[in-house]
Design an enzyme around this catalytic site. Structure first.
Site, short mmCIF file in Angstrom:
data_model
loop_
_atom_site.label_atom_id
_atom_site.label_comp_id
_atom_site.label_asym_id
_atom_site.label_seq_id
_atom_site.Cartn_x
_atom_site.Cartn_y
_atom_site.Cartn_z
N LYS A 134 0.84 -1.21 0.00
CA LYS A 134 0.00 0.00 0.00
C LYS A 134 0.87 1.25 0.00
CE LYS A 134 -3.48 2.52 2.67
NZ LYS A 134 -4.52 2.47 3.71
N HIS A 273 -7.91 -33.61 -29.84
CA HIS A 273 -8.81 -32.46 -29.68
C HIS A 273 -9.85 -32.70 -28.59
CE1 HIS A 273 -6.78 -31.12 -33.24
NE2 HIS A 273 -7.25 -32.13 -33.94
#
Length: 509
Positions: A134, A273
């Site tokens: 912060k 696939h």
């Protein structure tokens, strides 16, 4: 004087980094084991409890949770804040070097207890990291040993850590604590049997690797681990081969999920696939592979292979006769690894024994994500309902169960034709069900005669059954539930086909 507070569970490269900080004018503050490591290395370091005036408390649960520490971190570089620190005799802290208790590593242990997990939830560490991040306008925050080198280089080059680098490090710190907290949330959700769909849901991951590209070369991609549980593709060990691609990982996971539907017998799945082009059970893994390969050798070329049992040398030698992309299995014998070594580009992944994956399934959509439970509905033959005049034989019933397990892992609309524990034809991803049937029958050819058929969802019309009858199908398994079920049942009765309703649908989008 600049101050750096160091409190790390991972001591990798700690000493050379601390020495570098001292060279650049930092005084060191530290806690517990980190203090002892630095002190024993002969470095000048102050203990945090000497600065705060309070000892570590509650068996180490409270060490840095003190105004002297957090005011030193959070003070902005303004006359007002610094004057307030001076009035309270508090030294500003300019760098925070913290990595957290190893919570993820702890819960990955097979016999970890809830108490052990709880004790490895870091409180002071995330608090310091968030405070430093912060206040990144003044404070440098460092969360991992991999950052030490670049921080020291910045100090050598600029005499300080530049603002843009402090911003980057702050962002990494916030991401780090977010992922840490998401791991705790996920673990405790299981431990406390929390609601399946809470008001708030967090998912985090640790990057395992940058991939060459995504589904296509113009897409960028990376692979992240969100759950440390062994027995998964994310935690597999790669023995050899080229780096994994995005599509490799997706197909490997599909293959691994499918093959582990079969716990009672050796099984092999060959995937292209995400759909199985060959799936078989056998008396051993070599038998299962041979049968799966024979199911569709043309499509198998360049495929992904999964086994639910350890792979032996004979099976490995057979696999090397055909070009394959990757193999995944619980383990590999020394002879198997030696046989695979002649195909140095072939990817070999060892997972360990698979465990039931109960984590919810997350699917990303624009602006959000979908969350659902996994499709793990158990298959119980005594819950099947035969709706035709003809009953399936015991052999046909076993094939129906096999096909039902397989069709669950085929893209909808999904049709699987199978016989004697081998897939003969797979129809995947078509826009109508009869289209999937025709593809599956074409693949199966004459072998469809006497085989069974599984459909992931109900038949909306009798046309698929009529096609099945022409192909010689003898038994069908499907969920049922169509308003035209009676038409499909009548079609089966006319053709002498047995049909089972499961009452469960297995769409896979």
């Amino acid at each position: 004087m600049s101050y750096a507070l160091l409190s790390v569970s991972d001591k990798t490269n700690l000493i050379p980094f601390a020495e570098g900080l001292i060279r650049h004018g930092y005084s060191l503050l530290s806690t517990g084991g980190t203090y002892r490591t630095l002190h024993e290395a002969g470095l000048e370091v102050k203990a945090v409890d000497d600065v705060t005036g309070f000892p570590e408390m509650l068996g180490g649960r409270v060490k840095t949770l003190h105004p002297v520490i957090h005011a030193g971190i959070l003070a902005k570089e303004t006359p007002e804040h610094f004057a307030e620190l001076m009035r309270q005799h508090i030294q500003p802290i300019d760098m925070v070097v913290v990595n957290l208790y190893p919570f993820r590593e702890t819960i990955a242990k097979p016999e970890v207890t809830l108490d052990e997990a709880i004790e490895n939830i870091d409180i002071g560490g995330p608090t310091m990291l968030r405070a430093a991040a912060k206040n990144h306008e003044r404070v440098t925050v460092v969360v991992r040993p991999e950052q030490y080198k670049s921080v020291l280089k910045a100090l050598e080059t600029h005499g300080e850590v530049p603002a843009d680098m402090r911003q980057k490090l702050a962002l990494e710190a916030f991401r780090h604590t977010a992922v840490y907290d998401s791991s705790i949330s996920a673990y405790l959700s299981k431990a406390f049997a929390a609601p399946e769909f809470p008001e708030e849901f967090a998912i985090g991951g640790e990057r395992k690797m940058i991939l060459r590209y995504g589904e296509n070369p113009h897409q960028e991609a990376a692979f992240y681990v969100s759950d440390p549980t062994p027995g998964t593709i994310a935690n597999a060990k790669q023995h050899q081969g080229k780096a994994l691609s995005y599509n490799n990982i997706v197909d490997l996971d599909a293959a691994w999920q499918l093959v582990n539907e079969f716990s009672d017998e050796p099984a092999c799945a060959i995937i292209k696939h995400t759909n199985p082009c060959g799936l078989a059970i056998g008396s051993n893994v070599h038998d299962a592979y041979s049968r799966a390969l024979a199911a569709d050798p043309v499509s198998a070329y360049g495929g992904i292979i999964a086994f639910n049992r350890p792979v032996d040398g004979a099976t490995a030698k057979h696999i090397t006769e055909t070009f394959m992309e990757a193999i995944i299995a619980p383990s590999f014998s020394a002879e198997a690894l030696e046989a695979f070594a002649v195909k140095d580009k072939l990817r070999i992944l060892e997972t360990g024994v698979a465990k039931a994956d109960t984590a919810q399934w997350v699917e990303r959509v624009g602006g959000g994500f979908l969350l659902q439970s996994r499709d793990v509905n158990p298959i119980e033959a005594d819950q099947f309902k035969c709706v035709t005049k003809v009953q399936p034989t015991e052999a046909q019933l076993q094939d129906l169960i096999f096909a039902w397990k397989a069709v669950k892992h085929v893209k909808s609309n999904a049709i699987v034709v199978a016989k004697d524990g081998v897939t003969l034809g797979v129809g995947a991803g078509q826009m109508n069900r009869v289209g999937s049937c025709k593809i599956a029958f074409t693949e199966a050819g004459q072998e469809a005669a006497g085989a069974v058929l599984a459909s992931d969802a109900f038949f909306p019309f009798r046309d698929s059954i009529d096609e099945a009858a022409k192909a010689g199908i003898v038994a069908v398994i499907q969920p049922g539930g169509s308003i035209r079920d009676e038409e499909s049942i009548a079609a089966c009765d006319e053709a002498g086909i047995a049909m089972i309703f499961t009452g469960v649908r297995h769409f896979r989008h």
